[in-house]
Scaffold this active site. Structure first.
Site, mmCIF file in Angstrom:
data_model
loop_
_atom_site.group_PDB
_atom_site.id
_atom_site.type_symbol
_atom_site.label_atom_id
_atom_site.label_comp_id
_atom_site.label_asym_id
_atom_site.label_seq_id
_atom_site.Cartn_x
_atom_site.Cartn_y
_atom_site.Cartn_z
ATOM 1 N N HIS A 1 29.111 28.189 -20.321
ATOM 2 C CA HIS A 1 28.610 28.228 -21.898
ATOM 3 C C HIS A 1 28.007 26.771 -22.016
ATOM 4 O O HIS A 1 28.308 25.875 -21.014
ATOM 5 C CB HIS A 1 30.177 28.014 -22.818
ATOM 6 C CG HIS A 1 31.052 27.368 -22.469
ATOM 7 N ND1 HIS A 1 31.188 25.901 -22.719
ATOM 8 C CD2 HIS A 1 32.186 27.198 -21.744
ATOM 9 C CE1 HIS A 1 31.945 25.283 -22.169
ATOM 10 N NE2 HIS A 1 32.866 26.000 -21.657
ATOM 11 N N ASP B 1 39.330 18.481 -18.447
ATOM 12 C CA ASP B 1 38.723 19.716 -19.178
ATOM 13 C C ASP B 1 39.434 20.947 -19.001
ATOM 14 O O ASP B 1 40.708 20.710 -18.659
ATOM 15 C CB ASP B 1 37.254 20.073 -18.600
ATOM 16 C CG ASP B 1 36.949 20.276 -17.325
ATOM 17 O OD1 ASP B 1 37.981 20.321 -16.638
ATOM 18 O OD2 ASP B 1 35.971 20.593 -16.771
ATOM 19 N N GLY C 1 35.480 18.097 -21.301
ATOM 20 C CA GLY C 1 35.962 18.706 -22.693
ATOM 21 C C GLY C 1 36.895 17.682 -23.331
ATOM 22 O O GLY C 1 36.516 17.682 -24.761
ATOM 23 N N ARG D 1 38.327 21.271 -42.894
ATOM 24 C CA ARG D 1 37.522 20.539 -41.815
ATOM 25 C C ARG D 1 37.110 19.024 -42.244
ATOM 26 O O ARG D 1 36.286 18.917 -43.356
ATOM 27 C CB ARG D 1 36.308 21.114 -41.192
ATOM 28 C CG ARG D 1 36.785 22.747 -40.742
ATOM 29 C CD ARG D 1 37.013 22.614 -39.327
ATOM 30 N NE ARG D 1 35.693 22.350 -38.653
ATOM 31 C CZ ARG D 1 34.830 23.244 -38.244
ATOM 32 N NH1 ARG D 1 34.939 24.608 -38.522
ATOM 33 N NH2 ARG D 1 33.736 23.179 -37.421
ATOM 34 N N ASN E 1 28.331 12.370 -42.885
ATOM 35 C CA ASN E 1 27.242 12.915 -41.743
ATOM 36 C C ASN E 1 28.132 14.019 -41.148
ATOM 37 O O ASN E 1 28.934 13.885 -40.526
ATOM 38 C CB ASN E 1 27.004 11.846 -40.654
ATOM 39 C CG ASN E 1 26.177 12.316 -39.704
ATOM 40 O OD1 ASN E 1 25.475 13.440 -39.787
ATOM 41 N ND2 ASN E 1 25.935 11.584 -38.596
ATOM 42 N N THR E 2 27.313 15.189 -41.184
ATOM 43 C CA THR E 2 27.849 16.369 -40.530
ATOM 44 C C THR E 2 26.343 17.258 -39.874
ATOM 45 O O THR E 2 25.266 16.852 -40.284
ATOM 46 C CB THR E 2 28.658 17.369 -41.782
ATOM 47 O OG1 THR E 2 29.004 18.304 -40.820
ATOM 48 C CG2 THR E 2 27.627 17.782 -42.475
ATOM 49 N N SER E 3 27.053 17.919 -39.129
ATOM 50 C CA SER E 3 25.762 18.378 -38.125
ATOM 51 C C SER E 3 24.857 19.388 -39.062
ATOM 52 O O SER E 3 25.388 20.176 -40.207
ATOM 53 C CB SER E 3 26.296 19.211 -37.028
ATOM 54 O OG SER E 3 26.937 20.197 -37.608
#
Length: 612
Positions: A11, A156, A311, A457, A556-558
């Site tokens: 991925h 990870d 991760g 979130r 700030n968010t994507s």
């Protein structure tokens, strides 16, 4: 020496170009194909890296893949034999994929490069190398770090066999000293809870982290008693009686269900207090393991600096706890700590370990702020937006900054597309949606009306580096949004007894500080410090916002909607504007008001990704 690193086929495929030890370009394939977590061969990312550096395919000295497929297959085979016959279903499902593609990956990668560059005249098989998975992670953490010498902890799900490793880096040398092997994995424990709480494994773990403050760690001791045995030095062992990932097609089994009082939550069903408490519990266990590992590493190595990748290193809450534990003098986390960053590590491992190239330790770090992706010239932006049917005004840069800051101060949500695209999972002021953190309604509105995702979130604050300690309980760099700290006491708002008695999602609607949009329910925030030298334009924008409002912080968010990767091109940004309730889009010096756009171009992202 020009080295191309590649990660793919699991991925988050990506490519990275390293020239004479310097990271020149890096990008994830998903940003070009618009397929989230795209695992395919990173053809577009490779094309970008070469084009950015002005190189031809034959100019590449080495191509390095980020792990060793034969070792992964060995693990699959030995796991089946160890659990036979229970593991046959899982083995039978995986085997055809391995025999078709993964086992003979040298040939697969060689053919892919030959197909991509048919006229290069290069025998790619002679230029192809393979790194080990956790060595790639460790190299991605140490070599770009600002340290001449450091311990390196990688964590990870699993690489070939390794799930956790300790390496030591000195100069241009890096060597692995200790490992924990599959099936014992902190990342897979977290993924098991991700699965059990109804989220998608390998992409929903950060949702569990965000959900944790709504719950209580009432299951933490149960996990420590039954699921994971943690030693004083942080080494651990999982009881596989409760897990299904070795032998089946799910993460957990019926014994796990019995331990936690029922079957897994169905995806998209209502979240209950159980899921919140499970999230809080696995987060608490993870933090305990990470801190014990760090203390064990400090004791065994005597080193003052620590680098993190893998991760689990994206768990910014655990990183913040580790920072405050003062186990190490300094901590540096690779911003693309997951598999995409393996491309960086593979290229750097080959450069310094295999090819023995010297290493230059750079002030700050060697990731260049993680601004390693494509950028667009002003003329090109205007041509692309016109072709997409956009209506816009082109301003001077000073006027563009002033216009954007005033829109933010008026409560508008702004899409901000500037400079080079970020590498890694975080938007850092290159491809961001930004807003006023002082608004108590911004978090919920952005989640439900712009991002089309779960209301719980949290959003991160971008704060001027020079002002960070006034607003947050931290006085160190956090340029990659990978450290969590509390909002400063002076900025917090005390809760009433009635508010303190609230449970679960009901906590969301209680303003807790002067910047409620970026203050999580436990008074914490995932901080990005913004530096004038790495992102001068974003720094200027926040400074102008501060001049207007007195607040040196932005939400700030994507820059994406649910189900899509972060935007890459100006056209991607325009589509996101037309598919969400963003008020304003700023691309280069072009300013686009949503109200002026052609309604016929509106997109229905909300319904398209409702069940993603």
């Amino acid at each position: 020496m020009r080295v191309l690193g590649i990660s793919a086929y699991y991925h988050d495929a990506a490519a990275c170009l390293v020239v004479d030890g310097d990271i020149v370009a890096a990008a994830q394939e998903e940003r070009f194909t618009r397929k989230k977590h795209d695992a395919g061969f990173p053809q577009h990312a490779i094309d970008y890296c070469l084009a950015h550096a002005g190189l031809k395919p034959q100019d590449i000295d080495q191509v390095v893949f980020y792990d060793k497929p034969f070792l992964k297959f060995e693990r699959l085979l030995e796991t089946y034999l160890a659990f036979a016959p229970r593991g046959f279903r899982s083995f039978a499902t995986s085997l055809p994929v391995w025999l078709k593609d993964k086992l003979f990956q040298k040939s697969v990668i060689t053919r892919a490069l030959e197909g991509q560059f048919p006229d290069s005249g290069v025998d790619w098989s002679t230029r192809l190398m393979f790194s080990e998975h956790h060595l790639s992670h460790a190299a991605s953490a140490f070599f770009p770090s600002p340290f001449e010498e450091a311990a390196v902890l990688t964590m990870d799900g699993v690489g070939e066999w390794t799930t956790t490793s300790l390496a030591i880096g000195r100069g241009n040398d890096l060597s692995v000293h200790k490992e924990i092997h599959f099936p014992h994995s902190l990342g897979l424990l977290y993924s098991a809870i991700t699965y059990y709480t109804g989220f998608k494994v390998n992409s929903g773990e950060y949702k569990v982290m965000g959900l944790a403050p709504y719950g209580e760690p009432r299951y933490a001791q149960t996990m420590l008693d039954h699921l994971i045995d943690v030693k004083e030095d942080g080494s651990f062992w999982l009881d596989m009686q409760y897990f299904n990932y070795c032998t089946g097609l799910t993460m957990t089994n019926e014994r796990f269900d019995a331990l936690f009082g029922g079957p897994p939550r169905k995806p998209e069903s209502t979240l209950t207090q159980r899921e919140m408490d499970l999230a809080a519990s696995v987060q608490a266990v993870t933090e305990e393991v990470v801190i014990r590992l760090a203390r064990g590493i400090r004791k065994s190595t005597g080193l003052n600096n620590l680098c993190l990748a893998g991760g689990v290193a994206l768990n910014c809450v655990a990183n913040g706890k580790l920072l405050r534990a003062n186990v190490f003098d300094r901590i540096w986390v690779q911003p693309a700590a997951g598999d995409a960053g393996g491309a960086v590590g593979a290229a750097l491992a080959a450069t310094h370990l295999a090819l023995k190239q010297p290493r230059t330790v750079r002030a700050g770090d060697g990731m260049h702020g993680s601004y390693l992706g494509p950028s667009y010239a002003q003329d090109d932006i205007e041509l692309r937006l016109k072709a997409a049917g956009a209506v816009f005004d082109t301003l001077s840069q000073d006027d563009m900054i002033d216009c954007t800051a005033r829109a933010l101060a008026e409560g508008k949500a702004v899409g901000w597309h500037q400079g080079r695209m970020e590498f890694g999972p975080r938007a850092l002021g290159g491809r961001s949606i930004i807003a006023d953190p002082r608004s108590p309604s911004v978090q919920k509105q952005l989640n439900l009306k712009v991002k089309y995702r779960e209301s719980f979130r949290p959003f991160a604050p971008s704060v001027l580096r020079e002002d960070v300690s006034e607003w947050f309980d931290i006085d160190t760099d956090s340029p990659y949004m990978l450290m969590v700290a509390d909002v400063a006491k002076a900025k917090q708002k005390p809760m009433t007894a009635e508010q303190q008695a609230l449970f679960g999602i009901d906590k969301l609607n209680v303003p807790r500080s002067d910047i409620p949009a970026v203050t999580h329910v436990d008074y914490s925030a995932r901080i990005q410090t913004v530096h004038a030298d790495t992102n001068p334009l974003y720094h200027r924008l926040i400074s102008r916002f501060k001049a207007l409002t007195g607040c040196p912080v932005l939400v700030n968010t994507s820059f994406n909607v649910r189900g899509e990767p972060i935007v890459s091109t100006p056209e991607d940004a325009f589509r996101c504007l037309m598919g969400s309730e963003i008020d304003l889009l700023v691309v280069g010096n072009c300013v686009l008001e949503k109200s002026r756009q052609d309604p016929a171009l509106k997109l229905d992202y909300k319904n398209a990704y409702e069940l993603d």
